[in-house]
Design an enzyme around this catalytic site. Structure first.
Site, PDB file in Angstrom:
ATOM      1  N   CYS A  58     -26.858  -0.897  -7.365  1.00  0.00           N
ATOM      2  CA  CYS A  58     -28.284  -1.010  -6.697  1.00  0.00           C
ATOM      3  C   CYS A  58     -28.033  -1.864  -4.960  1.00  0.00           C
ATOM      4  O   CYS A  58     -28.079  -2.502  -4.845  1.00  0.00           O
ATOM      5  CB  CYS A  58     -28.927  -2.335  -6.955  1.00  0.00           C
ATOM      6  SG  CYS A  58     -30.398  -2.204  -7.110  1.00  0.00           S
ATOM      7  N   GLU A  59     -27.170  -0.879  -4.468  1.00  0.00           N
ATOM      8  CA  GLU A  59     -26.595  -1.017  -3.195  1.00  0.00           C
ATOM      9  C   GLU A  59     -27.096   0.203  -2.705  1.00  0.00           C
ATOM     10  O   GLU A  59     -26.221   1.354  -2.625  1.00  0.00           O
ATOM     11  CB  GLU A  59     -24.991  -1.687  -3.092  1.00  0.00           C
ATOM     12  CG  GLU A  59     -24.923  -3.321  -3.289  1.00  0.00           C
ATOM     13  CD  GLU A  59     -25.917  -4.007  -2.592  1.00  0.00           C
ATOM     14  OE1 GLU A  59     -26.432  -3.953  -1.380  1.00  0.00           O
ATOM     15  OE2 GLU A  59     -25.778  -5.413  -2.927  1.00  0.00           O
TER      16      GLU A  59
ATOM     17  N   TYR B  58      -5.169  -2.108  -3.096  1.00  0.00           N
ATOM     18  CA  TYR B  58      -6.858  -3.022  -3.386  1.00  0.00           C
ATOM     19  C   TYR B  58      -8.151  -2.479  -3.730  1.00  0.00           C
ATOM     20  O   TYR B  58      -8.857  -2.634  -3.387  1.00  0.00           O
ATOM     21  CB  TYR B  58      -6.640  -2.422  -1.596  1.00  0.00           C
ATOM     22  CG  TYR B  58      -5.611  -3.253  -1.079  1.00  0.00           C
ATOM     23  CD1 TYR B  58      -5.187  -4.396  -0.916  1.00  0.00           C
ATOM     24  CD2 TYR B  58      -4.733  -2.412  -0.221  1.00  0.00           C
ATOM     25  CE1 TYR B  58      -4.180  -5.175  -0.381  1.00  0.00           C
ATOM     26  CE2 TYR B  58      -3.198  -2.709   0.863  1.00  0.00           C
ATOM     27  CZ  TYR B  58      -3.358  -4.889   0.317  1.00  0.00           C
ATOM     28  OH  TYR B  58      -1.994  -5.265   0.630  1.00  0.00           O
TER      29      TYR B  58
ATOM     30  N   ARG C 175       0.925  -0.683  -0.306  1.00  0.00           N
ATOM     31  CA  ARG C 175      -0.410   0.686   0.417  1.00  0.00           C
ATOM     32  C   ARG C 175       0.620   1.139   0.361  1.00  0.00           C
ATOM     33  O   ARG C 175       0.660   1.677  -0.956  1.00  0.00           O
ATOM     34  CB  ARG C 175      -0.942   0.174   1.494  1.00  0.00           C
ATOM     35  CG  ARG C 175      -2.112   1.174   1.157  1.00  0.00           C
ATOM     36  CD  ARG C 175      -2.644   1.487   2.737  1.00  0.00           C
ATOM     37  NE  ARG C 175      -2.927   0.104   3.283  1.00  0.00           N
ATOM     38  CZ  ARG C 175      -3.719  -0.113   3.604  1.00  0.00           C
ATOM     39  NH1 ARG C 175      -4.981   0.158   3.036  1.00  0.00           N
ATOM     40  NH2 ARG C 175      -4.157  -1.771   4.324  1.00  0.00           N
TER      41      ARG C 175
END
Length: 472
Positions: free
Chosen positions: A401-402, A431, A329
């Site tokens: 659709c959430e 990530y 990262r």
């Protein structure tokens, strides 16, 4: 706070987290959040490597991951050079394994190879990318808590430098494959040291109640060492491995972890008469996603870790093993931002007299699931122009659709943001592409590398044909 499917931050009168302050200038960029070449042109347009994001959107479309190649590679080289210099007098240097799980593609693997770093992979797929890129086996290490026989065989046939073993079954499995191939497999023992990183539960990977490693407290780690040393014809024990989590901003967690794993290192020397030559302290170095975060520079991290290792080894009277680390990262994250186009804007009145502007973009949790998965915080900015409008608390959401399809939970945006504007979200190099999906049958975005005024595709955009290709 009352529960809400779109997040707990729906309390009465909510006006954003305490660390988020209204900006004096809504166009200002916080340098710690962005790659080194990011700036704004005279008209306020965001530029990367001298290229306008308006031009990038026109040529490559949105959403897209935009990677500053010089930034990525300079961060990688800084880790390599800094750790080599800081640990030179202690143990002859240190090895830096780029953690490919953060983001890996063939071109990135070539950069890692060409810049002299090692590469950490954790699946057969990541190993295949490394092999395709021509990364030598001697520069590859392999993680994974459930490696298949096929993955182990491929790794050993390719001559990788180390396999980090994670279970007693895996000791048997690696030994059996090595015996079949007539080779000696170099291995490290992953040790669970009982240190919990101060981070989200799902990414704190060194406390006892989790799937990785051999428990130090339960005596499993000593037994793993015993079993490996009993197989000198098929296994070579290089050393120990410890990883305490992710998004770690100081060396305090490493201090406890190093003390415990070096205690095992000393016990192995005394009980078995073997001074192991290597110690891998893992990765997990944090980056700044918002103004709340204040990560340390590689030089400070290296100096802190070197002091800890030297002190513990001197106290135990053992030679200092060669150190390796696994940043992922910290190299990939700040180098990339995701570029979206705004589709709809919807003001919503909240309880207690507060309000929020919902800004819907053409991506979402399929290209960045970390907000939904970890409640990760991100920042963002309008990228295609300068605005003189007053700031308003906004939430950048996706097209899926959430209700939990949130990209940026809270950020101040100009109150004139509207359809057609470009939104840039920094810190998405790690990530995001790796965890991306085709949810709602949404093709995944491309990765565009920019350097010295030239933009090129290093991972192409998926198409509808790609989505349908696997259907039988």
């Amino acid at each position: 706070m009352r529960a809400h499917e779109a997040g707990a931050l729906h309390a009465d009168g909510y006006r954003g987290p305490t660390w988020l302050e209204p900006p004096g200038d809504v166009n200002a960029l916080v340098p710690s959040l962005w790659a080194s070449s990011i700036g704004r042109g005279e008209d306020g347009t965001l530029t990367v490597g001298g290229v306008s994001v308006v031009d990038l959107a026109r040529e490559f479309g949105t959403p897209a991951y935009v990677l500053d190649e010089d930034d990525f590679r300079s961060r990688a080289r800084e880790f390599k050079q800094t750790y080599a210099e800081v640990f030179d007098d202690l143990c002859g240097g240190a090895d830096v394994f780029y953690a490919g799980k953060a983001f890996l593609c063939t071109e990135v693997a070539r950069w890692i190879r060409d810049d002299g770093l090692f590469l950490d992979v954790c699946t057969g797929g990541e190993l295949a990318v490394a092999m395709r890129a021509g990364v030598p086996g001697s520069s590859i290490g392999m993680h994974g808590n459930n490696k298949s026989v096929t993955e182990i065989r491929t790794a050993l046939e390719y001559g990788i430098s180390r396999i980090i073993v994670d279970s007693f079954e895996e000791i048997e499995r690696v030994s059996a494959v090595a015996d079949q191939l007539g080779v000696v497999a170099p291995v490290l023992v992953r040790v669970t040291v009982g240190v919990e990183a101060h981070t989200h539960e799902f990414i704190a990977t060194a406390h006892e109640d989790q799937k990785f490693g051999f428990s130090l407290a339960g005596g499993q780690a000593v037994e793993a060492v015993r079993q490996i040393l009993a197989r000198p014809r098929t296994l070579q024990l290089l050393g120990l491995h410890s990883h305490i989590g992710s998004q770690i901003f100081d060396t305090s967690g490493f201090e406890v972890s190093a003390r415990r794993v070096l205690g095992l290192h000393t016990d192995v020397a005394r009980e078995f008469g073997v001074e192991l030559p290597e110690l891998d302290l893992g990765g997990g170095f944090g980056i700044a996603y918002t103004t709340e975060h204040d990560p340390q520079a590689p030089k400070a991290l290296a100096a802190g870790m070197a002091e800890i290792v030297e002190r513990e080894c001197r106290a135990d009277g053992v030679a200092i093993p060669r150190i390796s680390i696994e940043p992922g990262r910290a190299i990939a994250g700040p180098s990339t931002f995701t570029l979206y186009e705004v589709g709809t804007v919807k003001p919503v009145e909240l309880d207690g007299g507060a309000s929020r502007l919902y800004v819907s973009v053409d991506g979402g949790m399929s290209d960045n699931v970390r907000t939904a998965l970890y409640a990760a915080d991100y920042s963002c900015t309008v990228a295609n122009r300068r605005s003189d409008a007053a700031p308003i608390l906004g939430r950048v959401v996706g097209k899926h659709c959430e209700s939990g399809d949130i990209v940026v939970m809270d950020e101040f945006l100009p109150n004139d943001v509207g359809p057609g504007d470009l939104i840039a979200v920094p810190g998405t190099g790690a990530y995001c592409r790796s965890l991306s999906s085709q949810y709602n049958h949404t093709p995944r975005p491309p990765v565009i590398a920019v350097r010295d005024g030239v933009a090129r595709v290093i991972v192409r955009r998926e198409t509808i044909d790609d989505l349908l290709a696997l259907d039988v």
